[in-house]
Write a protein that holds these residues in place. Structure first.
Motif, PDB file in Angstrom:
ATOM      1  N   ARG A  46       0.826  -1.214   0.000  1.00  0.00           N
ATOM      2  CA  ARG A  46       0.000   0.000   0.000  1.00  0.00           C
ATOM      3  C   ARG A  46       0.860   1.264   0.000  1.00  0.00           C
ATOM      4  O   ARG A  46       0.598   2.225   0.707  1.00  0.00           O
ATOM      5  CB  ARG A  46      -0.955   0.017   1.194  1.00  0.00           C
ATOM      6  N   ASN A  47       1.872   1.209  -0.820  1.00  0.00           N
ATOM      7  CA  ASN A  47       2.825   2.305  -0.903  1.00  0.00           C
ATOM      8  C   ASN A  47       2.859   2.857  -2.330  1.00  0.00           C
ATOM      9  O   ASN A  47       3.908   3.024  -2.913  1.00  0.00           O
ATOM     10  CB  ASN A  47       4.204   1.832  -0.457  1.00  0.00           C
ATOM     11  N   GLY A  48       1.679   3.088  -2.881  1.00  0.00           N
ATOM     12  CA  GLY A  48       1.590   3.646  -4.215  1.00  0.00           C
ATOM     13  C   GLY A  48       1.573   2.562  -5.277  1.00  0.00           C
ATOM     14  O   GLY A  48       1.486   1.379  -4.982  1.00  0.00           O
ATOM     15  N   PHE A  49       1.654   2.990  -6.533  1.00  0.00           N
ATOM     16  CA  PHE A  49       1.668   2.043  -7.637  1.00  0.00           C
ATOM     17  C   PHE A  49       2.264   2.693  -8.872  1.00  0.00           C
ATOM     18  O   PHE A  49       2.371   3.908  -8.968  1.00  0.00           O
ATOM     19  CB  PHE A  49       0.256   1.533  -7.955  1.00  0.00           C
ATOM     20  N   ASP A  50       2.664   1.849  -9.791  1.00  0.00           N
ATOM     21  CA  ASP A  50       3.070   2.278 -11.120  1.00  0.00           C
ATOM     22  C   ASP A  50       2.198   1.505 -12.081  1.00  0.00           C
ATOM     23  O   ASP A  50       2.351   0.294 -12.245  1.00  0.00           O
ATOM     24  CB  ASP A  50       4.558   2.009 -11.351  1.00  0.00           C
ATOM     25  N   ALA A  51       1.255   2.198 -12.685  1.00  0.00           N
ATOM     26  CA  ALA A  51       0.250   1.555 -13.519  1.00  0.00           C
ATOM     27  C   ALA A  51       0.449   1.921 -14.976  1.00  0.00           C
ATOM     28  O   ALA A  51       0.821   3.049 -15.307  1.00  0.00           O
ATOM     29  CB  ALA A  51      -1.150   1.987 -13.080  1.00  0.00           C
ATOM     30  N   TYR A 108       5.262   7.176  -3.479  1.00  0.00           N
ATOM     31  CA  TYR A 108       5.179   6.888  -2.043  1.00  0.00           C
ATOM     32  C   TYR A 108       4.007   7.619  -1.388  1.00  0.00           C
ATOM     33  O   TYR A 108       3.820   8.814  -1.616  1.00  0.00           O
ATOM     34  CB  TYR A 108       6.497   7.304  -1.387  1.00  0.00           C
ATOM     35  N   ILE A 109       3.240   6.873  -0.596  1.00  0.00           N
ATOM     36  CA  ILE A 109       2.132   7.492   0.143  1.00  0.00           C
ATOM     37  C   ILE A 109       2.591   7.754   1.572  1.00  0.00           C
ATOM     38  O   ILE A 109       2.970   6.835   2.286  1.00  0.00           O
ATOM     39  CB  ILE A 109       0.872   6.601   0.153  1.00  0.00           C
ATOM     40  N   ASP A 110       2.564   8.992   1.972  1.00  0.00           N
ATOM     41  CA  ASP A 110       2.875   9.389   3.348  1.00  0.00           C
ATOM     42  C   ASP A 110       1.557   9.310   4.123  1.00  0.00           C
ATOM     43  O   ASP A 110       0.770  10.253   4.122  1.00  0.00           O
ATOM     44  CB  ASP A 110       3.441  10.808   3.346  1.00  0.00           C
ATOM     45  N   TRP A 111       1.318   8.147   4.749  1.00  0.00           N
ATOM     46  CA  TRP A 111       0.041   7.917   5.425  1.00  0.00           C
ATOM     47  C   TRP A 111      -0.136   8.818   6.629  1.00  0.00           C
ATOM     48  O   TRP A 111      -1.257   9.208   6.955  1.00  0.00           O
ATOM     49  CB  TRP A 111      -0.113   6.447   5.810  1.00  0.00           C
ATOM     50  N   LYS A 112       0.965   9.188   7.307  1.00  0.00           N
ATOM     51  CA  LYS A 112       0.867  10.066   8.478  1.00  0.00           C
ATOM     52  C   LYS A 112       0.315  11.431   8.078  1.00  0.00           C
ATOM     53  O   LYS A 112      -0.564  11.980   8.737  1.00  0.00           O
ATOM     54  CB  LYS A 112       2.238  10.214   9.135  1.00  0.00           C
ATOM     55  N   SER A 151      -7.925  11.353  -8.567  1.00  0.00           N
ATOM     56  CA  SER A 151      -7.973  12.300  -7.444  1.00  0.00           C
ATOM     57  C   SER A 151      -9.232  12.102  -6.618  1.00  0.00           C
ATOM     58  O   SER A 151      -9.188  12.124  -5.384  1.00  0.00           O
ATOM     59  CB  SER A 151      -7.899  13.742  -7.953  1.00  0.00           C
ATOM     60  N   THR A 152     -10.353  11.915  -7.291  1.00  0.00           N
ATOM     61  CA  THR A 152     -11.604  11.647  -6.571  1.00  0.00           C
ATOM     62  C   THR A 152     -11.458  10.398  -5.712  1.00  0.00           C
ATOM     63  O   THR A 152     -11.850  10.391  -4.538  1.00  0.00           O
ATOM     64  CB  THR A 152     -12.774  11.494  -7.569  1.00  0.00           C
ATOM     65  N   TYR A 153     -10.863   9.355  -6.256  1.00  0.00           N
ATOM     66  CA  TYR A 153     -10.647   8.115  -5.495  1.00  0.00           C
ATOM     67  C   TYR A 153      -9.708   8.367  -4.305  1.00  0.00           C
ATOM     68  O   TYR A 153      -9.987   7.937  -3.179  1.00  0.00           O
ATOM     69  CB  TYR A 153     -10.074   7.024  -6.403  1.00  0.00           C
ATOM     70  N   LEU A 154      -8.611   9.059  -4.545  1.00  0.00           N
ATOM     71  CA  LEU A 154      -7.621   9.289  -3.483  1.00  0.00           C
ATOM     72  C   LEU A 154      -8.209  10.107  -2.338  1.00  0.00           C
ATOM     73  O   LEU A 154      -7.952   9.826  -1.170  1.00  0.00           O
ATOM     74  CB  LEU A 154      -6.381   9.993  -4.044  1.00  0.00           C
ATOM     75  N   PHE A 155      -8.986  11.111  -2.666  1.00  0.00           N
ATOM     76  CA  PHE A 155      -9.572  11.952  -1.627  1.00  0.00           C
ATOM     77  C   PHE A 155     -10.767  11.278  -0.946  1.00  0.00           C
ATOM     78  O   PHE A 155     -10.873  11.296   0.270  1.00  0.00           O
ATOM     79  CB  PHE A 155      -9.996  13.311  -2.201  1.00  0.00           C
ATOM     80  N   ASN A 156     -11.643  10.664  -1.708  1.00  0.00           N
ATOM     81  CA  ASN A 156     -12.879  10.109  -1.134  1.00  0.00           C
ATOM     82  C   ASN A 156     -12.700   8.727  -0.524  1.00  0.00           C
ATOM     83  O   ASN A 156     -13.291   8.442   0.521  1.00  0.00           O
ATOM     84  CB  ASN A 156     -13.982  10.059  -2.189  1.00  0.00           C
ATOM     85  N   LYS A 174      -8.922   8.785   1.626  1.00  0.00           N
ATOM     86  CA  LYS A 174      -8.952   9.895   2.584  1.00  0.00           C
ATOM     87  C   LYS A 174      -7.623  10.649   2.644  1.00  0.00           C
ATOM     88  O   LYS A 174      -7.217  11.139   3.694  1.00  0.00           O
ATOM     89  CB  LYS A 174      -9.358   9.413   3.990  1.00  0.00           C
ATOM     90  N   LEU A 175      -6.948  10.750   1.499  1.00  0.00           N
ATOM     91  CA  LEU A 175      -5.731  11.549   1.461  1.00  0.00           C
ATOM     92  C   LEU A 175      -6.102  13.021   1.487  1.00  0.00           C
ATOM     93  O   LEU A 175      -7.220  13.408   1.142  1.00  0.00           O
ATOM     94  CB  LEU A 175      -4.909  11.225   0.215  1.00  0.00           C
ATOM     95  N   ASN A 176      -5.156  13.844   1.911  1.00  0.00           N
ATOM     96  CA  ASN A 176      -5.387  15.281   2.017  1.00  0.00           C
ATOM     97  C   ASN A 176      -4.673  16.079   0.933  1.00  0.00           C
ATOM     98  O   ASN A 176      -5.125  17.155   0.575  1.00  0.00           O
ATOM     99  CB  ASN A 176      -4.926  15.790   3.394  1.00  0.00           C
ATOM    100  N   ARG A 177      -3.561  15.537   0.405  1.00  0.00           N
ATOM    101  CA  ARG A 177      -2.712  16.346  -0.483  1.00  0.00           C
ATOM    102  C   ARG A 177      -2.133  15.471  -1.590  1.00  0.00           C
ATOM    103  O   ARG A 177      -1.611  14.394  -1.333  1.00  0.00           O
ATOM    104  CB  ARG A 177      -1.591  16.965   0.334  1.00  0.00           C
ATOM    105  N   ILE A 178      -2.226  15.986  -2.806  1.00  0.00           N
ATOM    106  CA  ILE A 178      -1.598  15.346  -3.962  1.00  0.00           C
ATOM    107  C   ILE A 178      -0.669  16.374  -4.604  1.00  0.00           C
ATOM    108  O   ILE A 178      -1.056  17.522  -4.795  1.00  0.00           O
ATOM    109  CB  ILE A 178      -2.640  14.903  -5.004  1.00  0.00           C
ATOM    110  N   MET A 179       0.543  15.949  -4.930  1.00  0.00           N
ATOM    111  CA  MET A 179       1.501  16.841  -5.594  1.00  0.00           C
ATOM    112  C   MET A 179       1.843  16.307  -6.986  1.00  0.00           C
ATOM    113  O   MET A 179       1.844  15.094  -7.206  1.00  0.00           O
ATOM    114  CB  MET A 179       2.791  16.939  -4.794  1.00  0.00           C
ATOM    115  N   ILE A 180       2.144  17.214  -7.859  1.00  0.00           N
ATOM    116  CA  ILE A 180       2.697  16.894  -9.174  1.00  0.00           C
ATOM    117  C   ILE A 180       3.876  17.831  -9.379  1.00  0.00           C
ATOM    118  O   ILE A 180       3.755  19.036  -9.169  1.00  0.00           O
ATOM    119  CB  ILE A 180       1.660  17.081 -10.300  1.00  0.00           C
ATOM    120  N   GLN A 181       5.015  17.268  -9.773  1.00  0.00           N
ATOM    121  CA  GLN A 181       6.193  18.082 -10.053  1.00  0.00           C
ATOM    122  C   GLN A 181       6.556  17.930 -11.521  1.00  0.00           C
ATOM    123  O   GLN A 181       6.572  16.822 -12.053  1.00  0.00           O
ATOM    124  CB  GLN A 181       7.364  17.675  -9.175  1.00  0.00           C
ATOM    125  N   CYS A 182       6.845  19.050 -12.170  1.00  0.00           N
ATOM    126  CA  CYS A 182       7.176  19.068 -13.596  1.00  0.00           C
ATOM    127  C   CYS A 182       8.383  19.963 -13.822  1.00  0.00           C
ATOM    128  O   CYS A 182       8.562  20.956 -13.119  1.00  0.00           O
ATOM    129  CB  CYS A 182       6.020  19.645 -14.409  1.00  0.00           C
TER     130      CYS A 182
END
Length: 184
Positions: free
Chosen positions: A64-69, A85-89, A117-122, A125-133
């Motif tokens: 449960r530490n993310g995925f590469d799909a 990586y999912i920072d569960w804390k 994003s809808t899945y991750l938040f709902n 129950k994650l609070n924050r998603i980042m994307i770096q470019c």
């Protein structure tokens, strides 16, 4: 959670060993455009070079530490979307992606990230998603901007890419922002 049906034509599926040759072909056919922004491309010179990373991706997913799909469009592998990586804390994660040149400009990544994003938040129950470019990767930057991610700033010379430094732009989306966006 995987496979994850984005819509009638797009599905996210965990990359497994049986997908190795197809993934390698996708990388190899798009090597020139991928290499412009991704450091790992030169490390993938044969299908066998994917064995250890596929093993790591499988382990991360099982823990449960993310995925590469893989992103499949009408049953054809056209790219990848990674939930790092999912920072569960802190209930936070980041997303990365790439798409074949022939599949770009069709909304595939945008639609996938919106649904994810809808899945991750709902659901998670994650609070924050980042994307770096990379700052100069305007196609990649257009995706979080279109979805409503907030530009948090630029890290100067944050990534060494083959022979030069790239500035990296960080975008984020909070659960409360997404709820407001979905309800408006």
């Amino acid at each position: 959670m995987l496979p994850f049906q984005v819509n009638d034509s797009i599905q996210l599926k965990l990359i497994q060993y049986q997908d190795r040759d197809e993934l390698y072909s996708l990388i190899d056919e798009n090597r020139v455009i991928l290499r412009e922004w991704l450091l790992w491309v030169d490390k993938r010179q044969s299908p066998e070079d994917l064995d250890t990373v596929i093993e790591m991706w499988t382990r991360n997913y099982e823990e449960r530490n993310g995925f590469d799909a893989g992103i499949w469009l009408n049953q054809e592998l056209v790219g990848m979307l990674g939930l790092h990586y999912i920072d569960w804390k802190n209930k936070a994660t980041s997303i990365g992606y790439f798409l074949s040149e022939s599949s770009q400009g069709k909304g595939i990544i945008t639609t996938s990230i919106q649904k994810l994003s809808t899945y991750l938040f709902n659901e998670l129950k994650l609070n924050r998603i980042m994307i770096q470019c990379a700052e100069n990767n305007l196609k990649s930057r257009a995706i979080p901007e279109k979805i409503g991610f907030i530009n948090e700033g630029t890290s100067r010379q944050a990534q060494w890419l083959y022979d030069h430094y790239e500035n990296i732009v960080t975008y984020s989306l909070l659960s409360r922002d997404w709820q407001e966006e979905v309800s408006t």
